[in-house]
Design an enzyme around this catalytic site. Structure first.
Site, short mmCIF file in Angstrom:
data_model
loop_
_atom_site.label_atom_id
_atom_site.label_comp_id
_atom_site.label_asym_id
_atom_site.label_seq_id
_atom_site.Cartn_x
_atom_site.Cartn_y
_atom_site.Cartn_z
CD1 TRP A 322 71.69 -6.97 -12.94
CD2 TRP A 322 70.84 -8.89 -12.18
NE1 TRP A 322 70.34 -6.79 -12.80
CE2 TRP A 322 69.79 -7.96 -12.32
CE3 TRP A 322 70.54 -10.16 -11.71
CZ2 TRP A 322 68.47 -8.27 -12.02
CZ3 TRP A 322 69.23 -10.47 -11.40
CH2 TRP A 322 68.21 -9.54 -11.56
CG HIS A 323 71.93 -13.07 -9.71
ND1 HIS A 323 72.18 -13.26 -11.04
CD2 HIS A 323 70.66 -13.50 -9.51
CE1 HIS A 323 71.12 -13.80 -11.62
NE2 HIS A 323 70.18 -13.96 -10.72
N GLY A 324 74.65 -10.13 -7.27
CA GLY A 324 75.15 -9.70 -5.97
C GLY A 324 76.57 -9.18 -6.04
#
Length: 484
Positions: A322-324
């Site tokens: 989700w972060h990257g």
């Protein structure tokens, strides 16, 4: 438009606030809500108006589908509708954020040459996607009410939380739109300005200063010695801390000006004494979402130890993703998942550790894991970690190497970071030590805000921070979580 810009501070925010309360003064309450929605959409469009239709279409789609789910019987048709709605939201997110990542890996694995799209990531898509999915799931569970469309729209696009969170829940904010918006509250205004100013100072004075050193080490330096590498990693560790906590403070402050209390999203995470404690303090609304809408539906800890451990790893793996869209993010999330399992196993064995040692190990783990979070490539991460391990040697500036007389330490004219940034390594060291003390010794800014007693001393303090921040806004830099 971002919070740490002249346009936002001196134009958008005061104009939006004044018109909003003027409309309320005239008892045009519905119009004041519409004004906030339109203003928030303008705020969003300032960055790239091309993606305005996307957020509008998704907002209308999820509102209508949520209304259908709320009224329907919880049978097979409702489950299919819920799956369809969640799939649509995730498909949009995956298309914009992960398409090139997946295609790049397919090309690498199968030696294909599928063209990449090089799409620009729509601002805030990771945040409002989770927000809408939570609304659909709660509608299916009959945990939502028949919200007015404009209040739902404000819940989605309210500008303080739109870009980088917190990931608000409908039950937290939509009721406030009815109860709290109408009357100017002087206490809320004073507290809002106070914490917004603290957040602005954190971002433009502290985080942006540290950013130059972190960038020099990660992106510019070809090789890092022991001290350079530790200055690089700690610079980023504290840059991210003050960047994210600064944004969170500014979001809370801007919302409070309109009498809206956003949930706490950041609670002194570097004071955590274990990794579970860290995730109760860092990005708290993301942890809440993943727990309620992923971990518990997967079975949580209700299906035995092995299944619990698998569920924890799945959650942290997806948190990293989700972060990257990159393997370094996935590896960072997996590292935290493994550490969380180790923490749980330790507790299940009934073992104890001195709290100061526990804090030290937790902080060092978080610091090392951030290296993968920040590095653009595996090579950059390995470069920093090799330096931190002393594999590239130990050096000191000539005047200190001779003065201290350490054996095995090579004297150099300038350290790598000093050469790149033009800043003395001693200055960096002292600066980071001071920041470390502030992080560990000072009270959380939300607690400072809650205990605020408006007086001349506090007014002077806030004014001084504001003026220092304004004079340091020589260039506008985005918040790090805007990229996620």
């Amino acid at each position: 438009m971002i919070f740490n810009s002249y346009e936002f501070i001196f134009a958008f925010l005061p104009i939006t606030w004044l018109v909003f309360f003027l409309l309320n003064k005239l008892e045009l309450f519905k119009l004041s809500t519409i004004w906030l929605v339109v203003s928030s959409l303008f705020f969003y469009s300032w960055w790239n108006v091309a993606y305005l239709p996307l957020i509008l279409i998704l907002m209308i789609f999820n509102y209508l589908l949520g209304s259908v789910l709320r009224k329907s019987n919880s049978g097979r048709r409702a489950r299919y509708l819920l799956v369809f709605g969640v799939a649509v939201n995730l498909a949009v997110l995956c298309y914009f954020k992960y398409y090139d990542f997946f295609i790049s890996n397919i090309n690498f694995a199968f030696h294909t040459n599928i063209p990449l799209l090089h799409l620009t990531l729509p601002l805030a898509i990771s945040f409002f996607t989770f927000q809408k999915i939570a609304y659909l799931v709660d509608s299916y569970r009959k945990e939502t009410e028949q919200y007015n469309f404009w209040k739902y729209a404000l819940f989605v696009v309210f500008f303080p939380q739109l870009i980088a969170g917190p990931i608000v829940h409908h039950k937290e904010v939509i009721p406030q739109f009815s109860k709290a918006l109408k009357v100017l509250n002087v206490e809320n205004v004073s507290k809002g300005i106070f914490i917004f100013t603290i957040g602005l100072f954190k971002k433009v004075v502290i985080a942006d200063t540290l950013a130059a050193w972190a960038t020099a080490g990660f992106d510019t330096a070809g090789k890092l010695t022991f001290i350079d590498a530790w200055m690089t990693s700690l610079s980023y560790t504290f840059q991210l801390y003050f960047d994210f906590s600064g944004y969170t403070d500014m979001a809370i402050g801007a919302a409070l000006l309109f009498n809206i209390r956003l949930p706490i999203n950041f609670n002194s995470p570097y004071k955590a004494v274990n990794i579970l404690d860290f995730w109760k303090r860092w990005h708290m609304t993301l942890t809440r979402f993943l727990t309620k809408y992923l971990y518990i539906p997967l079975g949580g800890n209700r299906k035995g130890t092995v299944r619990t451990y698998i569920n924890v790893l799945i959650v942290f793996f997806l948190s990293g993703l989700w972060h990257g869209a990159g393997w370094t993010f996935i590896f960072w999330g997996t590292l935290h998942g493994i550490a969380s399992l180790a923490n749980r196993f330790w507790q299940q064995l009934g073992l104890r550790m001195n709290k100061y040692l526990s804090w030290f190990l937790t902080f060092q783990f978080v610091n090392v894991a951030w290296v993968f979070f920040r590095a653009k490539t595996w090579e950059d991460a390995i470069k920093v970690l090799k330096g931190m391990a002393g594999l590239n040697g130990f050096v000191l500036p000539e005047k200190f190497a001779g003065m201290l007389g350490f054996h095995g330490i090579t004297p150099v004219k300038e350290m790598v970071l000093s050469t790149i940034t033009g800043t003395s390594i001693i200055y960096m060291f002292v600066y980071i030590i001071i920041i470390f003390v502030i992080v560990l010794a000072c009270r959380n800014s939300v607690k400072l805000m809650d205990d605020l007693k408006p007086n001349w001393q506090m007014a002077f303090f806030a004014s001084a921070l504001f003026m220092i921040s304004i004079f340091n806004m020589t260039k506008v830099s985005e918040f790090l979580y805007f990229n996620f």
